[in-house]
Design an enzyme around this catalytic site. Structure first.
Site, PDB file in Angstrom:
ATOM      1  CE1 TYR A 185      -5.982   3.813   7.861  1.00 18.80           C
ATOM      2  CE2 TYR A 185      -4.132   5.532   6.949  1.00 18.80           C
ATOM      3  CZ  TYR A 185      -5.945   4.935   7.026  1.00 18.80           C
ATOM      4  OH  TYR A 185      -6.618   5.294   5.461  1.00 18.80           O
TER       5      TYR A 185
ATOM      6  CD  GLU B 138      -1.347   5.569   3.743  1.00 16.45           C
ATOM      7  OE1 GLU B 138      -1.812   6.521   3.624  1.00 16.45           O
ATOM      8  OE2 GLU B 138      -1.829   4.573   3.983  1.00 16.45           O
TER       9      GLU B 138
ATOM     10  CG  ASP C 193      -3.632   1.048   5.174  1.00 17.62           C
ATOM     11  OD1 ASP C 193      -4.460   0.989   5.826  1.00 17.62           O
ATOM     12  OD2 ASP C 193      -3.506   1.757   4.755  1.00 17.62           O
TER      13      ASP C 193
ATOM     14  CG  ASP D 126      -1.975   1.409   1.201  1.00 16.47           C
ATOM     15  OD1 ASP D 126      -2.301   1.481  -0.251  1.00 16.47           O
ATOM     16  OD2 ASP D 126      -2.720   1.559   2.562  1.00 16.47           O
TER      17      ASP D 126
ATOM     18  CG  ASP E  67      -2.152   2.484  -3.643  1.00 16.06           C
ATOM     19  OD1 ASP E  67      -1.292   3.320  -2.871  1.00 16.06           O
ATOM     20  OD2 ASP E  67      -3.136   1.918  -3.664  1.00 16.06           O
TER      21      ASP E  67
END
Length: 395
Positions: free
Chosen positions: A168, A47, A172, A45, A102
């Site tokens: 967090y 961010e 993911d 993942d 992504d």
């Protein structure tokens, strides 16, 4: 593309999410990538920040194997070549959830699109778990685990990240491996695993910048009411100029020129900077920086239209062929019911509109890319035949 499902069980990484391993230097990344290349699958993942930029700015890359969750810091590592090689290693399946953004990040920041790819949002839909499931809903459905509140407004470029951000981010990827393996086995039993891999690959292909010059963007302006090639060419060239400026400056479209302003410019056709400044929502800084370029596009529009006649802007199919559209969508729902699959997966409205709008001067239709592959035999050929019969009835 065929991939055998990974052997179960695949662990849940609650402890790994509580204490993720940071990767902050190239040597550690190279060593880990060698280790990860032996894994059957990895969950990944990202961010990022994307407030005013055209491209996403990477803030964190999360990855999990069978044992740990890792947080790769793109702000601390300059050379990502080891990770890039891993992302295209054909022996390692890359598992994401709802990965379109992504993929865009990896393509624009590192010049790579992960492959082979398995998107759990797509897979969940084909397994009849639910359409367009968010990660929280997916984890709750599969594992009865609540992920808690998202950090959607977080600043992922700040250092250090808060403990809440770290946890967090690790969550993911902590459960996706287990869920992906379960989905793969269910899909294999349903005979749909290859469909999901095909859809995931199609998603990867769609992440590319298909119109880098911006020459086709103007055709999205279906509300534009003009009847001259000169005005249409001006809209095309102005939109293309804006698209190129956004990429070159890495600014989102509204920061350069809003769509509404482009339409107003075409309708009002200013010939001076004063007239351009008077257009609603036209920013003063844009007039100062880009006013002359905008006026030059309008001035040259007639020559541009003659040298390169603009393509027409097609209205949505429902405007003039709503009867056929409704019948084809009904046909898709019938096929979906027969196959026990979510109707959204058989044919989307915009795909059917593309099919209707594909009619050539000779009267033939062409299936859009999204209605070929596994859909062609299931519903695509049937839609083509039905469309032709509609035309024959109206003759």
């Amino acid at each position: 593309m065929t991939i055998e499902p990974v052997e179960q069980p695949y662990p849940l990484l609650d402890a790994g999410a509580a204490q993720p391993i940071w990767v902050t230097d190239q040597r550690a990344l190279v060593e880990l990538c060698e280790q990860w290349s032996q894994e059957p699958l990895l969950t990944i993942d990202t961010e990022f920040i994307r407030f005013d930029t055209f491209y996403p700015v990477p803030g964190l890359i999360q990855l999990a194997d069978r044992q740990h969750c890792y947080l790769i810091d793109p702000l601390a590592i300059d050379d990502m070549s080891a990770l890039i090689a891993l992302l295209v290693n054909p022996a390692v399946l890359k598992v994401f959830h709802a990965c379109s953004e992504d993929l865009e990040l990896f393509r624009n920041s590192y010049g790579v699109v992960p492959a082979p790819l398995f998107d759990t949002q797509i897979a969940a839909a084909f397994a009849n778990w639910g359409f367009s499931m968010g990660l929280q809903r997916l984890v709750k459905h599969a594992l009865n685990i609540d992920l808690g509140k998202a950090q959607t407004t977080s600043d992922w470029l700040q250092r250090p990240l808060t403990p809440e951000q770290v946890h967090y981010a690790a969550l993911d990827v902590a459960y996706l491996g287990n869920i992906a393996v379960r989905l793969m086995h269910e899909l294999q039993q349903l005979g749909r695993l290859d469909w999901v891999l095909e859809e995931s690959a199609l998603l990867a292909d769609s992440s590319r910048d298909a119109d880098p010059s911006g020459q086709e963007y103007y055709r999205r302006f279906t509300q534009l009411n003009v009847n001259s090639d000169e005005a249409l060419a001006a809209c095309r060239d102005l939109a293309a100029w804006r698209e190129q400026a956004c990429r070159a400056r890495n600014l989102c479209r509204p920061k350069v020129l809003r769509n509404e302003v482009i339409l107003d410019i075409i309708q009002q056709w200013p010939s001076t900077l004063e007239e351009l400044s008077a257009i609603k929502d036209m920013r003063r800084s844009a007039v100062q920086e880009d006013g002359q370029a905008i006026l030059a596009i309008l001035k040259d529009a007639k020559v541009s239209a003659e040298a390169n006649p603009p393509k027409p802007i097609h209205l949505p199919a429902h405007v003039y062929r709503s009867k056929e559209l409704k019948k084809l969508l009904s046909l898709a729902r019938e096929v979906a019911k027969r196959e026990n699959i979510l109707p959204e997966l058989i044919a989307r409205r915009k795909d059917v509109e593309k099919l209707i709008n594909s009619q050539s001067e000779e009267g033939a239709y062409r299936l859009p890319r999204t209605l070929v592959g596994w859909r062609k035999a299931l519903v695509g050929d049937l839609m083509l035949s039905r469309l032709q019969s509609f035309d024959n009835e109206s003759d």
